[in-house]
Design a protein around this motif. Sequence first.
Motif: not given
Length: 126
Positions: A20-46
Amino acid sequence: QLQLVESGGGLAQVGGSLRLSCAASGVTLDNYAIGWVRQAPGKEREEVICIPSTRSHSSGTDYPDSVKGRFSISRDHAKGTVYLQMNNLKPEDTAVYYCAAAWGCPWPGSLDYDFWGQGTQVTVPS
């Protein structure tokens, strides 16, 4: 307003891999803390993982046992993007995966991110 865009989701076989890739147009993500969060069907975000900004001296979060040793987060500084490499996928990894950003990694489990992407679906049929 930081607009995050995830890509790379899709259908994978059990034992397969996706990146999976995460990007922001015209902005480097180096200056941010980046998290990956998932949500399975019928469950809360993890929260899967958070990586601190490149300027931070913190260590970020740890992977939950459910993905430890199989998932890995990384940055491409040249592109200013963040990846989530997912190996040995299992049916229980089926979820919508969100990329999220904050100035610092939030308290584990709080999901207190300032910016969220729209999510990308990962499906691993059993």
